[in-house]
Design an enzyme around this catalytic site. Structure first.
Site, PDB file in Angstrom:
ATOM      1  CG  HIS A 129      -2.237   0.720   0.950  1.00 60.34           C
ATOM      2  ND1 HIS A 129      -2.421   2.054   1.190  1.00 60.34           N
ATOM      3  CD2 HIS A 129      -3.416   0.280   0.455  1.00 60.34           C
ATOM      4  CE1 HIS A 129      -3.645   2.410   0.874  1.00 60.34           C
ATOM      5  NE2 HIS A 129      -4.273   1.349   0.427  1.00 60.34           N
ATOM      6  CG  ASP A 190      -8.799   7.406   8.436  1.00 57.50           C
ATOM      7  OD1 ASP A 190      -9.102   7.382   9.635  1.00 57.50           O
ATOM      8  OD2 ASP A 190      -8.609   8.463   7.807  1.00 57.50           O
ATOM      9  CD  GLU A 301     -10.003  10.745  10.367  1.00 58.59           C
ATOM     10  OE1 GLU A 301     -10.421  10.942   9.200  1.00 58.59           O
ATOM     11  OE2 GLU A 301      -9.292   9.764  10.676  1.00 58.59           O
TER      12      GLU A 301
END
Length: 553
Positions: A129, A190, A301
């Site tokens: 990733h 997240d 957030e």
């Protein structure tokens, strides 16, 4: 048959170092079975040595005692197809080999063999990733951290409230295992389909970080294989210099093979809320109030919304449920090109009275100044809330659009509170006012929750903002489209530099030593000293492009 394949592989590898066989022959000899993994690595190292005009090294020398039976090695086309790409999709680098090891101790053996080559490097790859090729190794060895057996432990200690986790384990699996005991780590990212070692090598940030710090602040102990080929257990009190070097160290000092993570009692449910603002100063004032208050939400957030009906970055992206809708007529008439939304979550138990939960939510929201008619909320299980991005991934993959597998020119940065209003004017309200075809996150964090002994570098102010422009491209994007996104990212960075903003890139990527020196600032000397101590030949994490192999430190 195994011996025949081994002899063929060795022949190809050795001949490839001369002009007798073309590179294409090697490319098509792509996989060697488990039984010959040890011999294959021997051939690969000998081939590399030969290519660099050094003396040929026999198995009695450099290859002696190399025992990685039970593993397998891919090279050529197979290695390239797996380990030359990442989630960012911008860079492609061909490795020499992609190695699936059976034991964490084998990392020691691989690094020690790499040390005996003049140019060989080693990169640890988690779930692929990375954004800018950080987990790649040009003609080097890439280790598949997810495949390792004893590296993928998840051992929950209920009495002492911690979990021992292998460096290649996904946070998704950590969550599911810990919830079986009614426990959970304190801080998250997240998106949870990331490896433990991968996020701890950067920081690991989400909406809980204002309270518990990044994931690196919740680590009790690490097991690390350094660039010297030594496996070491370290913590705040034991081998502390290595411990803090590795946390946020971008993989430059060691490969994390195990981490001990603090746990807390897990809630059952979450009240998930989004509220909307037309003015940035009201948005930031409320966000900072929430992260500074003793009584607050458990998660804070925020994100920027394009003031349009764009389904990806505009009004429709705000509601949390299909039966909710965004009515733009409630916005003030002089609303600008973008809006701002706070995303909040309050934890509670399934045994809590609903009226008590409602009262606490109303008490916390009463102090905020959002547009009252633009409030959206749902109740969710704790697991579903934490896996919200994973669910979005499943939807994206199931849609057949292919957007999850296309390039992602993301930009992640930390911007000082001092400069965030100016950043909003020149970036959110100007450069990206039309959106980035993906989420634009921004929310405040507290510097006091980050340990200054780690390798992470931050803006100077006590409060700074996480800014993430999470760009997605359409299926089969044109090269010009990707270049335009990358160019806009560069424009944003250069604008910050030109305006003298106090900022740092998160998941940083630079091309020159001068840029890295500027990034680390007064911490550069410490970073170099740590490199000299734990990876003096610069074997590890070459994809970061901070040091080159055998760089004089």
């Amino acid at each position: 048959m195994g011996l025949q394949i081994f002899l063929f592989a060795c022949t190809i590898a050795l001949l490839a170092s001369s002009s007798l066989v073309s590179a294409e022959v090697v490319k098509h000899s792509s996989h060697i079975p488990n039984i010959s993994a040890r011999k294959t690595l021997a051939c690969l190292v000998e081939r590399l040595v030969a290519e660099n005009d050094t003396d040929s090294i026999s198995e009695d020398g450099i290859l002696k005692d190399l025992d990685i039976e039970g593993s397998n090695i891919d090279y050529g086309l197979t290695a390239t197809s797996i380990a030359s790409k990442d989630f960012g999709g911008i860079y492609a680098v061909k490795p020499l080999a992609f190695i699936r090891l059976a034991r964490a101790d084998d990392i020691v053996r691989v690094i020690r063999r790499a040390l005996q080559s003049p140019t060989l490097t080693v990169a640890a790859r988690g779930n692929g990733h990375s954004i800018n090729g950080q987990a790649m190794a040009d003609h080097g060895l890439v280790i598949d951290m997810k495949s390792m057996g004893d590296n993928n432990i998840i051992d929950v200690n209920v009495a002492s409230m911690y979990v021992d986790v292998g460096g290649g384990v996904l946070w998704t699996d950590v969550l599911k295992r810990c919830l079986g005991y009614g426990l959970a780590p304190k801080s998250w990212t997240d998106y949870l389909d990331l490896t433990v070692g991968g996020t701890l090598s950067n920081a690991g940030v989400s909406g809980q970080a204002f309270r518990f710090g990044p994931q690196t602040s919740t680590v009790m102990e690490l097991e690390v294989v350094t660039g010297n080929g030594v496996k070491t257990v370290c913590s705040n009190s034991q081998n502390s210099e290595l411990f803090f070097s590795v946390l946020g160290g971008l993989g430059q000092f060691g490969i994390i093979t195990r981490a001990r993570i603090m746990l807390q009692h897990a809630p059952d449910m979450v009240r998930w809320i989004r509220v909307v603002y037309s003015e940035f100063d009201e948005f930031t004032r409320d966000a900072e109030l929430l992260i500074m208050s003793e009584e607050s939400f458990n998660y804070v957030e925020g994100f920027v919304v394009v003031n349009s009906d764009d389904p990806v970055t505009g009004w429709p992206s705000v509601p949390l449920a299909s039966n909710q809708s965004f009515d733009p007529t409630h916005l003030p008439k002089k609303t600008g090109p973008v809006l701002y939304s706070l995303e909040l979550a309050l934890h509670y138990s399934k045994h809590d009275d609903s009226s008590t939960v409602n009262m606490l939510v109303e008490k916390l929201l009463r102090q905020l100044t959002f547009v009252e008619q633009l409030r959206f909320e749902i109740d969710s299980t704790y697991m579903d809330f934490l896996l919200r991005v994973n669910h979005a991934e499943q939807v994206a993959r199931g849609s057949g659009s292919g957007i999850w597998d296309t390039p992602h020119p993301w930009l992640n940065m930390f911007v000082s509170k001092r400069d965030i209003a100016a950043f909003n004017r020149v970036v959110f309200q100007n450069i990206t006012k039309g959106g980035v075809n993906g989420p634009m996150l921004t929310y405040p964090l507290l510097r006091s929750k980050w340990d200054s002994r780690s390798s992470v570098v931050l803006p100077q102010s006590d409060i700074f903002y996480s800014v993430s422009l999470l760009r997605f491209t359409h299926a089969h994007p044109k090269e010009s489209e990707i270049k335009q996104m990358v160019a806009q990212n560069n424009e944003i960075v250069q604008t910050c530099i030109k305006n003298g903003f106090d900022f740092k890139l998160y998941l940083p990527h630079y091309e020159s030593t001068a840029e890295w020196k500027k990034h680390f600032g007064d911490q550069w000397k410490r970073f170099v000293e740590r490199k000299s101590q734990f990876d003096p030949k610069a074997v590890l994490a070459p994809g970061q492009k901070i040091f080159t192999r055998n760089h004089q430190l």
